[in-house]
Design a protein around this motif. Structure first.
Motif, mmCIF file in Angstrom:
data_model
loop_
_atom_site.group_PDB
_atom_site.id
_atom_site.type_symbol
_atom_site.label_atom_id
_atom_site.label_comp_id
_atom_site.label_asym_id
_atom_site.label_seq_id
_atom_site.Cartn_x
_atom_site.Cartn_y
_atom_site.Cartn_z
ATOM 1 N N HIS A 1 3.881 -31.792 -52.645
ATOM 2 C CA HIS A 1 3.925 -31.930 -51.183
ATOM 3 C C HIS A 1 5.244 -32.560 -50.738
ATOM 4 C CE1 HIS A 1 2.507 -32.920 -47.115
ATOM 5 N NE2 HIS A 1 1.490 -32.095 -47.348
ATOM 6 N N LYS A 2 5.727 -32.160 -49.568
ATOM 7 C CA LYS A 2 6.995 -32.705 -49.061
ATOM 8 C C LYS A 2 6.889 -34.179 -48.684
ATOM 9 C CE LYS A 2 6.216 -31.168 -44.278
ATOM 10 N NZ LYS A 2 6.758 -30.337 -43.163
ATOM 11 N N ASN A 3 5.678 -34.642 -48.404
ATOM 12 C CA ASN A 3 5.455 -36.049 -48.061
ATOM 13 C C ASN A 3 5.229 -36.847 -49.348
ATOM 14 O OD1 ASN A 3 3.951 -38.524 -47.361
ATOM 15 N ND2 ASN A 3 3.943 -37.688 -45.291
ATOM 16 N N LYS B 1 -7.615 -31.920 -49.501
ATOM 17 C CA LYS B 1 -8.312 -30.635 -49.563
ATOM 18 C C LYS B 1 -7.491 -29.579 -50.297
ATOM 19 C CE LYS B 1 -10.230 -31.682 -44.985
ATOM 20 N NZ LYS B 1 -10.229 -31.285 -43.540
ATOM 21 N N LEU B 2 -6.223 -29.891 -50.556
ATOM 22 C CA LEU B 2 -5.325 -28.919 -51.177
ATOM 23 C C LEU B 2 -5.522 -28.885 -52.687
ATOM 24 C CD1 LEU B 2 -2.045 -29.856 -49.257
ATOM 25 C CD2 LEU B 2 -3.537 -27.875 -48.814
ATOM 26 N N ASN C 1 2.293 -39.298 -54.126
ATOM 27 C CA ASN C 1 1.942 -40.563 -54.778
ATOM 28 C C ASN C 1 0.429 -40.679 -54.938
ATOM 29 O OD1 ASN C 1 3.253 -43.210 -55.657
ATOM 30 N ND2 ASN C 1 1.632 -43.966 -54.303
ATOM 31 N N GLU C 2 -0.298 -40.413 -53.859
ATOM 32 C CA GLU C 2 -1.761 -40.518 -53.902
ATOM 33 C C GLU C 2 -2.355 -39.470 -54.837
ATOM 34 O OE1 GLU C 2 -4.616 -39.493 -50.502
ATOM 35 O OE2 GLU C 2 -4.596 -41.696 -50.480
ATOM 36 N N ALA C 3 -1.751 -38.306 -54.879
ATOM 37 C CA ALA C 3 -2.233 -37.256 -55.777
ATOM 38 C C ALA C 3 -2.132 -37.699 -57.229
ATOM 39 C CB ALA C 3 -1.441 -35.976 -55.555
ATOM 40 N N ASN C 4 -1.038 -38.337 -57.581
ATOM 41 C CA ASN C 4 -0.879 -38.833 -58.951
ATOM 42 C C ASN C 4 -1.873 -39.941 -59.274
ATOM 43 O OD1 ASN C 4 1.408 -37.497 -60.423
ATOM 44 N ND2 ASN C 4 2.502 -38.041 -58.558
#
Length: 227
Positions: free
Chosen positions: A22-24, A13-14, A29-32
């Motif tokens: 993100h710090k996680n 949602k970000l 990874n998923e964002a990329n």
């Protein structure tokens, strides 16, 4: 596992910037992966989303997590394949980040970094590409220099001397032939031979030998120009 799933779900949602920073690492990874998928789906190089994405890669390709960095490069490659020459506005910062952070990574990471650099050439950012190589070959780590020289070879081989100015490449070679690492010298020899194929031995020798020590000139005559 349930907590990870919740974090990933909430992160979707970000905004892209927040997901990619993100710090996680799993979120990044998923964002990329998602960013690459979106870029792959774009068929119009004037799609406004490409303008929104271009500035993101300067930071993503420098990710300290190796798997995430590799996915970031995959997303960059997808972006460059979808974009047109207008993407050149982002070339300098992104290419500098690649040269600084991606050429000493895992083999697949290095290959994807080279793929991205070559795509910048396709998008007419040749000067930026060559500026980047000039910086990369000065890296104190030989492991980072060899991929830079190898992508130099690939650029000449794929695009030829009309796109890649031979004089700019030739100016870099003396420093490479003087390098302490034999792998760097071997890669430089490959570049020289490829240049000879495009513009002939005599032009290469006349420009190259001006900048080289006599001992190196003799070595070159024996090892590179003997054939």
């Amino acid at each position: 596992m349930a907590e990870d799933e919740k974090i990933l779900k909430d992160a979707k949602k970000l905004p892209w910037e927040d997901r990619l920073a993100h710090k996680n690492w799993k979120v990044r990874n998923e964002a990329n992966v998602d960013l690459a998928s979106v870029c792959d789906s774009i068929t119009d190089p004037k799609d406004p989303r490409l303008r929104d994405f271009g500035h993101l890669f300067r930071k993503t390709v420098a990710d300290s997590n190796a798997p995430v960095q590799e996915k970031a490069l995959e997303a960059l490659v997808a972006f460059l394949k979808a974009a047109d020459a207008d993407a050149g506005r982002y070339a300098k910062e992104v290419c500098d980040a690649i040269a600084a952070k991606c050429l000493t990574g895992r083999p697949k990471t290095v290959q994807k970094a080279q793929d991205a650099l070559l795509l910048w050439v396709e998008l007419e950012a040749v000067d930026v590409f060559l500026d980047t190589l000039e910086k990369a070959i000065k890296n104190k780590v030989a492991k980072a220099v060899v991929p830079a020289v190898d992508v130099m070879f690939l650029a000449i081989s794929e695009f030829g001397s009309k796109i890649i100015p031979p004089k700019r490449i030739l100016k870099m070679l003396p420093e490479l032939f003087d390098h302490q690492d034999q792998n760097v010298r071997a890669s430089a020899k490959g570049v020289t031979i490829e240049l000879c194929r495009w513009i002939g031995k005599d032009p290469v020798k006349s420009i190259l030998f001006e900048k080289m020590r006599d001992t190196m000139v003799r070595f070159m005559l024996i090892c590179t120009f003997a054939a």
